[in-house]
Design an enzyme around this catalytic site. Structure first.
Site, PDB file in Angstrom:
ATOM      1  N   ARG A   6       3.085  11.777  14.721  1.00 37.14           N
ATOM      2  CA  ARG A   6       1.964  10.821  14.717  1.00 37.14           C
ATOM      3  C   ARG A   6       2.270   9.636  15.629  1.00 37.14           C
ATOM      4  O   ARG A   6       1.380   9.115  16.310  1.00 37.14           O
ATOM      5  CB  ARG A   6       1.655  10.361  13.289  1.00 37.14           C
ATOM      6  CG  ARG A   6       0.391   9.502  13.225  1.00 37.14           C
ATOM      7  CD  ARG A   6      -0.019   9.160  11.814  1.00 37.14           C
ATOM      8  NE  ARG A   6       0.968   8.325  11.148  1.00 37.14           N
ATOM      9  CZ  ARG A   6       0.895   7.951   9.880  1.00 37.14           C
ATOM     10  NH1 ARG A   6      -0.119   8.359   9.125  1.00 37.14           N
ATOM     11  NH2 ARG A   6       1.829   7.202   9.338  1.00 37.14           N
ATOM     12  N   LEU A  33      -7.119   7.022   9.830  1.00 41.32           N
ATOM     13  CA  LEU A  33      -5.737   7.367  10.167  1.00 41.32           C
ATOM     14  C   LEU A  33      -5.383   8.701   9.505  1.00 41.32           C
ATOM     15  O   LEU A  33      -5.640   8.888   8.311  1.00 41.32           O
ATOM     16  CB  LEU A  33      -4.791   6.276   9.652  1.00 41.32           C
ATOM     17  CG  LEU A  33      -3.360   6.468  10.143  1.00 41.32           C
ATOM     18  CD1 LEU A  33      -3.217   5.944  11.570  1.00 41.32           C
ATOM     19  CD2 LEU A  33      -2.359   5.794   9.243  1.00 41.32           C
ATOM     20  N   LYS A  86      -2.340   4.422  15.143  1.00 39.52           N
ATOM     21  CA  LYS A  86      -1.714   3.478  14.205  1.00 39.52           C
ATOM     22  C   LYS A  86      -1.275   2.243  14.996  1.00 39.52           C
ATOM     23  O   LYS A  86      -0.090   2.047  15.302  1.00 39.52           O
ATOM     24  CB  LYS A  86      -0.548   4.153  13.467  1.00 39.52           C
ATOM     25  CG  LYS A  86      -0.214   3.471  12.140  1.00 39.52           C
ATOM     26  CD  LYS A  86       0.613   4.382  11.263  1.00 39.52           C
ATOM     27  CE  LYS A  86       1.173   3.679  10.044  1.00 39.52           C
ATOM     28  NZ  LYS A  86       0.204   3.101   9.141  1.00 39.52           N
ATOM     29  N   TYR A 135       2.773   1.493  15.503  1.00 34.07           N
ATOM     30  CA  TYR A 135       3.840   1.444  14.502  1.00 34.07           C
ATOM     31  C   TYR A 135       3.793   2.671  13.602  1.00 34.07           C
ATOM     32  O   TYR A 135       2.857   3.465  13.637  1.00 34.07           O
ATOM     33  CB  TYR A 135       3.750   0.156  13.685  1.00 34.07           C
ATOM     34  CG  TYR A 135       2.622   0.104  12.662  1.00 34.07           C
ATOM     35  CD1 TYR A 135       1.293  -0.020  13.064  1.00 34.07           C
ATOM     36  CD2 TYR A 135       2.884   0.187  11.298  1.00 34.07           C
ATOM     37  CE1 TYR A 135       0.268  -0.077  12.134  1.00 34.07           C
ATOM     38  CE2 TYR A 135       1.864   0.132  10.362  1.00 34.07           C
ATOM     39  CZ  TYR A 135       0.550   0.000  10.789  1.00 34.07           C
ATOM     40  OH  TYR A 135      -0.460  -0.044   9.864  1.00 34.07           O
ATOM     41  N   HIS A 187      -4.636  -8.584  30.957  1.00 37.01           N
ATOM     42  CA  HIS A 187      -5.034  -7.512  30.028  1.00 37.01           C
ATOM     43  C   HIS A 187      -4.586  -6.131  30.510  1.00 37.01           C
ATOM     44  O   HIS A 187      -4.137  -5.308  29.731  1.00 37.01           O
ATOM     45  CB  HIS A 187      -6.550  -7.500  29.832  1.00 37.01           C
ATOM     46  CG  HIS A 187      -7.072  -8.663  29.044  1.00 37.01           C
ATOM     47  ND1 HIS A 187      -6.935  -9.968  29.449  1.00 37.01           N
ATOM     48  CD2 HIS A 187      -7.716  -8.712  27.859  1.00 37.01           C
ATOM     49  CE1 HIS A 187      -7.486 -10.769  28.562  1.00 37.01           C
ATOM     50  NE2 HIS A 187      -7.966 -10.029  27.568  1.00 37.01           N
ATOM     51  N   GLU A 239     -11.819   5.451   4.415  1.00 40.57           N
ATOM     52  CA  GLU A 239     -10.436   5.255   3.959  1.00 40.57           C
ATOM     53  C   GLU A 239     -10.312   3.835   3.456  1.00 40.57           C
ATOM     54  O   GLU A 239     -11.294   3.082   3.436  1.00 40.57           O
ATOM     55  CB  GLU A 239      -9.434   5.538   5.090  1.00 40.57           C
ATOM     56  CG  GLU A 239      -9.540   4.630   6.292  1.00 40.57           C
ATOM     57  CD  GLU A 239      -8.442   4.868   7.331  1.00 40.57           C
ATOM     58  OE1 GLU A 239      -7.387   5.451   7.004  1.00 40.57           O
ATOM     59  OE2 GLU A 239      -8.638   4.445   8.484  1.00 40.57           O
TER      60      GLU A 239
END
Ligand code: PDD
Length: 287
Positions: free
Chosen positions: A55, A201, A145, A36, A104, A177
């Site tokens: 990104r 990230l 992300k 996302y 999977h 972070e």
């Protein structure tokens, strides 16, 4: 924004949010198999759109996918959903899509699921927030992300239960972070943020803050921050697309610096707000 039912984009259609439906066999639902982006929008203009889409490409590449749409197609969707000049954020999600059977391994044929919505951004609390430190329980590809956010969710919940707005995550003695933000500290006049890599990230807000620091002669360095350094910092900030540059004024219940947002934060926040004003007034395509 008005009380009208929100319109969202799902797989080629613009729909009222309560009519947007995804199959229970979607791999995003079953495996958290997707990525996302969150893109802030000021005055109808997305901030650093190219960087966010780059990104996104990198996150998709990290899970063996490519972007199902090009820049113009993404932009056309965003333009339909951006509601007026108020501060808002675009949320976009791409999952590996529907597969007829739960397995999977990647299905051989698959159509990605594409979802986009726009939400208002709340004003940031300029009085600062509390944060706590927690062990980083996440996986090893925090640069992706991914929508697979269970560790982040549990860490953030623990922060909230301690009356804090963010959990700062520590691995091998280094603070990396926040659960949904990057971290900066001010130590002996030097602004410090951890270097990019698999452990965090690569925040777009983080990069913008570093760019503003460089442009305005604020000394900074990208290097690891120890827990002891975090505890003795004069200022601590967290940054994200929805929380901008947010000062942390207590850490694990102990006052940071003087207990109020610091002078460098005041300066950086002013630079950041000026940048937003420029974006609001930029010609179309400006950022
Ligand atoms: N999160 N680190 C993590 C783990 C994040 O989830 C985020 C943002 C950031 C900051 O990145 P950026 O400056 O590009 O927003 C750092 C978004 C806002 C979210 O999950 O809602």
């Amino acid at each position: 924004m008005s009380s009208q039912v929100q319109t969202v984009y799902l797989n080629g259609e613009f729909l009222p949010i309560d009519q947007a439906r995804v199959s229970v066999m979607d791999r995003g639902f079953l495996f958290g198999d997707g990525v996302y982006e969150v893109i802030p929008v000021y005055g109808g203009r997305p901030l650093r759109l190219d960087e966010h889409l780059e990104r996104l490409d990198a996150s998709l590449k990290g899970i063996g996918m490519v972007s199902p749409l090009n820049r113009e197609q993404w932009q056309a969707i965003f333009e339909q959903l951006i509601a007026g000049p108020e501060d808002q954020s675009i949320y976009l999600q791409v999952t590996r899509g529907y597969a007829p059977k739960r397995d999977h391994a990647f299905p051989s044929v698959v159509q990605p699921t594409i979802f986009v919505m726009c939400n208002p951004i709340a004003a940031i609390p300029a009085s600062g927030v509390a944060a706590i430190t927690l062990d980083d329980t996440r996986w090893q590809f925090c640069n992706i992300k991914a929508v697979t956010l269970l560790a982040n969710v549990l860490l953030k919940q623990e922060a909230v239960e301690h009356g804090a707005a963010e959990a700062l995550l520590v691995r091998d003695g280094h603070v990396l972070e926040g659960s949904s933000s990057n971290v900066f500290v001010l130590l002996d006049g030097m602004l410090i943020t951890p270097p990019k890599g698999h452990q965090l990230l690569p925040g777009i807000t983080r990069d913008l803050v570093l760019e503003l620091a460089a442009r305005h002669g604020i000394p900074y360095v990208e290097r690891h921050i120890t827990l002891d350094e975090l505890r003795s910092a004069d200022e601590v900030w967290v940054t994200s697309s929805t929380r901008e540059v947010l000062p942390v004024v207590t850490l694990d219940g102990v006052t940071v610096g003087t207990g109020v947002p610091g002078a460098l934060w005041e300066r950086m926040n002013a630079l950041y707000q000026d940048y937003k004003i420029e974006l609001r007034h930029a010609h179309a395509g400006g950022r």
